[in-house]
Scaffold this motif. Structure first.
Motif, PDB file in Angstrom:
ATOM      1  N   CYS A 110      -3.365  19.147 -19.793  1.00  0.00           N
ATOM      2  CA  CYS A 110      -4.704  18.752 -19.008  1.00  0.00           C
ATOM      3  C   CYS A 110      -4.111  18.805 -17.503  1.00  0.00           C
ATOM      4  N   ALA A 111      -5.055  18.837 -16.731  1.00  0.00           N
ATOM      5  CA  ALA A 111      -5.195  19.178 -15.228  1.00  0.00           C
ATOM      6  C   ALA A 111      -4.095  18.527 -14.379  1.00  0.00           C
ATOM      7  N   THR A 112      -3.788  17.133 -14.879  1.00  0.00           N
ATOM      8  CA  THR A 112      -2.921  16.273 -14.314  1.00  0.00           C
ATOM      9  C   THR A 112      -1.509  16.359 -14.919  1.00  0.00           C
ATOM     10  N   CYS A 113      -1.354  17.123 -16.134  1.00  0.00           N
ATOM     11  CA  CYS A 113      -0.271  17.275 -16.688  1.00  0.00           C
ATOM     12  C   CYS A 113       0.959  18.000 -15.931  1.00  0.00           C
ATOM     13  N   GLN A 114       2.340  17.929 -15.847  1.00  0.00           N
ATOM     14  CA  GLN A 114       3.356  18.446 -15.070  1.00  0.00           C
ATOM     15  C   GLN A 114       3.990  19.276 -16.152  1.00  0.00           C
ATOM     16  N   TRP A 115       4.921  20.178 -15.633  1.00  0.00           N
ATOM     17  CA  TRP A 115       5.621  20.932 -16.444  1.00  0.00           C
ATOM     18  C   TRP A 115       7.205  20.660 -16.084  1.00  0.00           C
ATOM     19  N   THR A 116       7.964  20.222 -17.159  1.00  0.00           N
ATOM     20  CA  THR A 116       9.024  19.668 -16.926  1.00  0.00           C
ATOM     21  C   THR A 116      10.071  20.803 -16.612  1.00  0.00           C
TER      22      THR A 116
ATOM     23  N   GLN B 149       1.229  30.629 -13.332  1.00  0.00           N
ATOM     24  CA  GLN B 149       2.319  30.305 -14.318  1.00  0.00           C
ATOM     25  C   GLN B 149       1.595  28.978 -15.081  1.00  0.00           C
ATOM     26  N   ASN B 150       0.388  28.909 -15.109  1.00  0.00           N
ATOM     27  CA  ASN B 150      -0.152  27.673 -15.952  1.00  0.00           C
ATOM     28  C   ASN B 150       0.716  26.445 -16.091  1.00  0.00           C
ATOM     29  N   THR B 151       1.040  26.037 -14.864  1.00  0.00           N
ATOM     30  CA  THR B 151       1.946  24.524 -14.769  1.00  0.00           C
ATOM     31  C   THR B 151       1.023  23.303 -14.288  1.00  0.00           C
ATOM     32  N   ASP B 152      -0.268  23.768 -14.535  1.00  0.00           N
ATOM     33  CA  ASP B 152      -1.190  22.490 -13.961  1.00  0.00           C
ATOM     34  C   ASP B 152      -0.684  21.849 -12.875  1.00  0.00           C
ATOM     35  N   ALA B 153      -0.394  20.450 -12.640  1.00  0.00           N
ATOM     36  CA  ALA B 153      -0.233  19.988 -11.637  1.00  0.00           C
ATOM     37  C   ALA B 153       0.964  20.117 -10.989  1.00  0.00           C
TER      38      ALA B 153
ATOM     39  N   GLY C 134       7.871  19.271  -6.999  1.00  0.00           N
ATOM     40  CA  GLY C 134       7.192  19.871  -8.256  1.00  0.00           C
ATOM     41  C   GLY C 134       5.925  20.860  -7.804  1.00  0.00           C
ATOM     42  N   ASP C 135       5.453  20.493  -6.625  1.00  0.00           N
ATOM     43  CA  ASP C 135       4.600  21.410  -6.170  1.00  0.00           C
ATOM     44  C   ASP C 135       5.071  22.630  -5.753  1.00  0.00           C
ATOM     45  N   MET C 136       6.047  22.884  -5.199  1.00  0.00           N
ATOM     46  CA  MET C 136       6.625  24.082  -4.514  1.00  0.00           C
ATOM     47  C   MET C 136       7.181  24.978  -5.783  1.00  0.00           C
ATOM     48  N   ILE C 137       7.828  24.530  -6.877  1.00  0.00           N
ATOM     49  CA  ILE C 137       8.641  25.142  -7.799  1.00  0.00           C
ATOM     50  C   ILE C 137       7.913  26.124  -8.681  1.00  0.00           C
ATOM     51  N   PHE C 138       6.459  25.859  -8.919  1.00  0.00           N
ATOM     52  CA  PHE C 138       5.979  26.850  -9.731  1.00  0.00           C
ATOM     53  C   PHE C 138       4.687  27.381  -9.049  1.00  0.00           C
ATOM     54  N   ASP C 139       4.133  28.553  -9.255  1.00  0.00           N
ATOM     55  CA  ASP C 139       2.808  28.925  -8.987  1.00  0.00           C
ATOM     56  C   ASP C 139       1.904  28.688  -9.855  1.00  0.00           C
ATOM     57  N   ASP C 140       1.077  27.350  -9.769  1.00  0.00           N
ATOM     58  CA  ASP C 140       0.491  27.001 -10.807  1.00  0.00           C
ATOM     59  C   ASP C 140      -0.775  27.968 -11.462  1.00  0.00           C
ATOM     60  N   VAL C 141      -1.379  28.828 -10.392  1.00  0.00           N
ATOM     61  CA  VAL C 141      -2.381  29.755 -11.114  1.00  0.00           C
ATOM     62  C   VAL C 141      -1.960  30.711 -11.950  1.00  0.00           C
TER      63      VAL C 141
ATOM     64  N   VAL D 251      -1.465  16.025  -7.907  1.00  0.00           N
ATOM     65  CA  VAL D 251      -2.066  14.853  -7.761  1.00  0.00           C
ATOM     66  C   VAL D 251      -1.554  13.940  -7.115  1.00  0.00           C
ATOM     67  N   GLY D 252      -0.119  13.616  -7.372  1.00  0.00           N
ATOM     68  CA  GLY D 252       0.496  12.698  -6.781  1.00  0.00           C
ATOM     69  C   GLY D 252       0.777  12.938  -5.328  1.00  0.00           C
ATOM     70  N   LYS D 253       0.703  13.989  -4.904  1.00  0.00           N
ATOM     71  CA  LYS D 253       0.997  14.559  -3.398  1.00  0.00           C
ATOM     72  C   LYS D 253      -0.172  14.024  -2.540  1.00  0.00           C
ATOM     73  N   GLU D 254      -1.542  14.518  -3.390  1.00  0.00           N
ATOM     74  CA  GLU D 254      -2.496  13.982  -2.724  1.00  0.00           C
ATOM     75  C   GLU D 254      -2.761  12.591  -2.272  1.00  0.00           C
ATOM     76  N   ILE D 255      -2.551  11.681  -3.402  1.00  0.00           N
ATOM     77  CA  ILE D 255      -2.395  10.301  -3.312  1.00  0.00           C
ATOM     78  C   ILE D 255      -1.546   9.703  -2.551  1.00  0.00           C
ATOM     79  N   THR D 256      -0.345  10.455  -2.355  1.00  0.00           N
ATOM     80  CA  THR D 256       0.666   9.975  -1.368  1.00  0.00           C
ATOM     81  C   THR D 256       0.210  10.232   0.179  1.00  0.00           C
ATOM     82  N   ASN D 257      -0.543  11.474   0.333  1.00  0.00           N
ATOM     83  CA  ASN D 257      -0.694  11.695   1.717  1.00  0.00           C
ATOM     84  C   ASN D 257      -1.937  10.695   2.064  1.00  0.00           C
ATOM     85  N   LYS D 258      -3.007  10.338   1.238  1.00  0.00           N
ATOM     86  CA  LYS D 258      -3.907   9.293   1.553  1.00  0.00           C
ATOM     87  C   LYS D 258      -3.333   7.855   1.704  1.00  0.00           C
ATOM     88  N   LEU D 259      -2.407   7.508   0.911  1.00  0.00           N
ATOM     89  CA  LEU D 259      -2.016   6.260   0.897  1.00  0.00           C
ATOM     90  C   LEU D 259      -1.111   6.100   2.145  1.00  0.00           C
TER      91      LEU D 259
END
Lengths: 342, 342
Positions: B163-169, B276-280, B267-274, B243-251
């Motif tokens: 799903c869109a909020t899934c992460q890739w270990t 590499q299909n790594t979703d969040a 987690g946001d840096m290590i993959f190119d989600d578009v 997802v978590g990064k956006e929440i962190t910025n807001k909080l």
């Protein structure tokens, strides 16, 4: 910072320059442990090992929370006064500890050393105190027979047979509160274990898997400190049980140390195996935690003994590693606790 | 021992009086991570994520062993010179770490903080150094996509939907070697997290579960140290993902801190989600370990940046706790790494 060099004595041992005092302990155990030979030493004996929760896992976490609240209640300290909580347990992802810590506003370091976790948490806690990072810390571990059985072995409902080398996971949690000052038993030396693996593959014979690690740490401790076994009133391994204890006695003799006179094993002490059908004895993170927090600490406070060398012992396997054919590595950490008359 | 009182700055933070130097790091990653945006920073990229072993779990342990041997190989030190190894991972009973430690004659403390374990191990390692208990220590963590998927979610063969909020270990392991001396980036402050739980129950949305813990630790760090976000060239959470990064910025904004300019998430840096299909984004103990050991450390050494605040973030759940209806508590530990020109 010249004092930095003085803390290491030998390769694996540190001597604490300002030995932290264990100002309070708390032990809570299940009904079976409450019927055992050490019943009079425990602070709290559960009538119901579910603690009123709807799972054994939740009950285990509740026990640890009770132990931490309990040790705070023995002092006039509040959770806000505690700088760090060091805790761990046997459940996957140490959820007993994390969920107990969730209810406390205390900076939390989770640890995992299987059944060695009590002396691991006490080691790290004492070093953090001595390093000047904290005024008060709590070290705690827990285990629960029914949660451990279904995670590591079989659901209780299967009624699986036990064997003579099997151990019985202790239902219980112990907590220790360390402070800088006071006339209390203190942590003087910490000897940290290395992982030892002598090829044992039988997950029903943990004592044999862990005994070489205990022997390795004991021998290093005696060599590093220059102490002899008779220095200690009590030398206590964590949960080697009868089988592991016998191996330890023999191996120590091969290294030239006769420890038989003052050597006990917490797993061997906590149950009456003939009456209670516990086979080789107790085990689990909670085993050495409640025996140390209950029995040894109270004997120290009553001046029945003046020191203890606690060597909690851990089998570093998982069900996955065993099913994949791996052997079972062991580890053991030694902590010297001494009550000096002042 | 007056220096003992100076180390605490505020409730949750300590200032290291003799900041330990990170004299070397090593990062090893899987093939997918080796195709991602940070590929040029990693020391070793596997062609085969089984490392030639017959299970993913054994492969993960092998990666950590390689990372530890690798970081030793960057120096002229031998394993006998290392006083302690602090390590942890996501697998049940942290077997990746224990089985890696089995091959090393180094006193071993196992840690568990889920994906926060890299900054947890670095925190404890740095404090042990500063406390005078060690001359050299290694901090390490690992994770493996395929081992984590089958332990926490489903066997890969099921082909479960993401799903869109899934992460890739992240498949990878990072190791850092700390010493007393040398002109290297050093650990200056450690802010230790408390467990935070805001009631998230969805194990496919870890970012949301962990973000409040990251925010709590960040705010405590800024308050305790008196520093503002712009003090750091890089503020990096561990694996909150998009997802978590956006929440962190807001909080953080709600707490009066605008961290957007220099805030990144490993987690946001290590993959190119578009592509590499790594979703969040990436996740796992190995995520912040390899990004910190690889990318940040090398940027520090090249003087492209002068400091980093690393806040690895962990979701303290197990499959059992989730199946029993429990919410997902989070924790985050912050470590300030600074390279001061001398």
């Amino acid at each position: 910072m010249n004092n930095q060099k003085n803390k290491k004595v030998g390769k694996h041992t540190v001597k604490l320059s300002n030995p932290p005092k264990i100002i309070a302990t708390y032990s809570i155990v299940g009904p079976k442990e409450g019927e055992g030979p050490l019943r009079d030493y425990f602070d709290e004996i559960l009538n119901d090992d579910t603690c009123g929760k709807d799972s054994y896992e939740k009950a285990e976490s509740d026990m640890m929370h009770t132990a931490i609240r309990g040790v705070l209640g023995r002092t006039n300290l509040k959770e806000e006064d505690i700088d760090y909580l060091f805790a761990g347990d046997l459940l996957n992802q140490i959820t007993s500890s994390s969920f107990a810590a969730r209810q406390l506003n205390i900076p939390f370091f989770g640890l995992y050393g299987a059944c060695s976790t009590m002396s691991e948490s006490l080691s790290v806690a004492a070093m953090m105190m001595d390093g000047g990072f904290a005024n008060y810390v709590i070290a705690s571990t827990s285990s629960h027979f029914s949660a451990a059985e279904r995670q590591f072995r079989f659901p209780l409902e299967y009624g699986s047979q036990r064997c003579a080398t099997c151990q019985w996971t202790v239902t219980g949690s112990g907590a220790m509160l360390l402070a800088k000052e006071g006339n209390f038993p203190e942590v003087t030396y910490v000897t940290t274990g290395v992982v030892k693996d002598y090829g044992i593959k039988d997950p029903n014979n943990m004592g044999a898997a862990m005994a070489p690690a205990a022997v390795d740490t004991l021998v290093r401790h005696f060599k590093d400190t220059g102490r002899q076994p008779n220095f200690y009133d009590v030398i206590a391994t964590g949960d080697l049980g009868k089988v592991g204890k016998e191996i330890t006695n023999k191996l120590m003799m091969e290294y030239g140390y006769d420890i038989r006179e003052n050597y006990v094993d917490c797993g061997d002490m906590i149950f009456d195996d003939v009456v209670q059908n516990t086979d080789a004895g107790g085990s689990g993170c909670g085993c050495s935690a409640v025996v140390a927090s209950g029995c040894f600490y109270k004997k120290l406070m009553r001046k029945e003994i003046k020191n203890v060398l606690l060597i909690s012992t851990g089998a570093l396997m998982s069900t996955t590693s065993s099913l994949q054919g791996e052997t079972i590595p062991g580890i053991a950490h030694a902590v010297a606790i001494e009550y000096k008359d002042k």
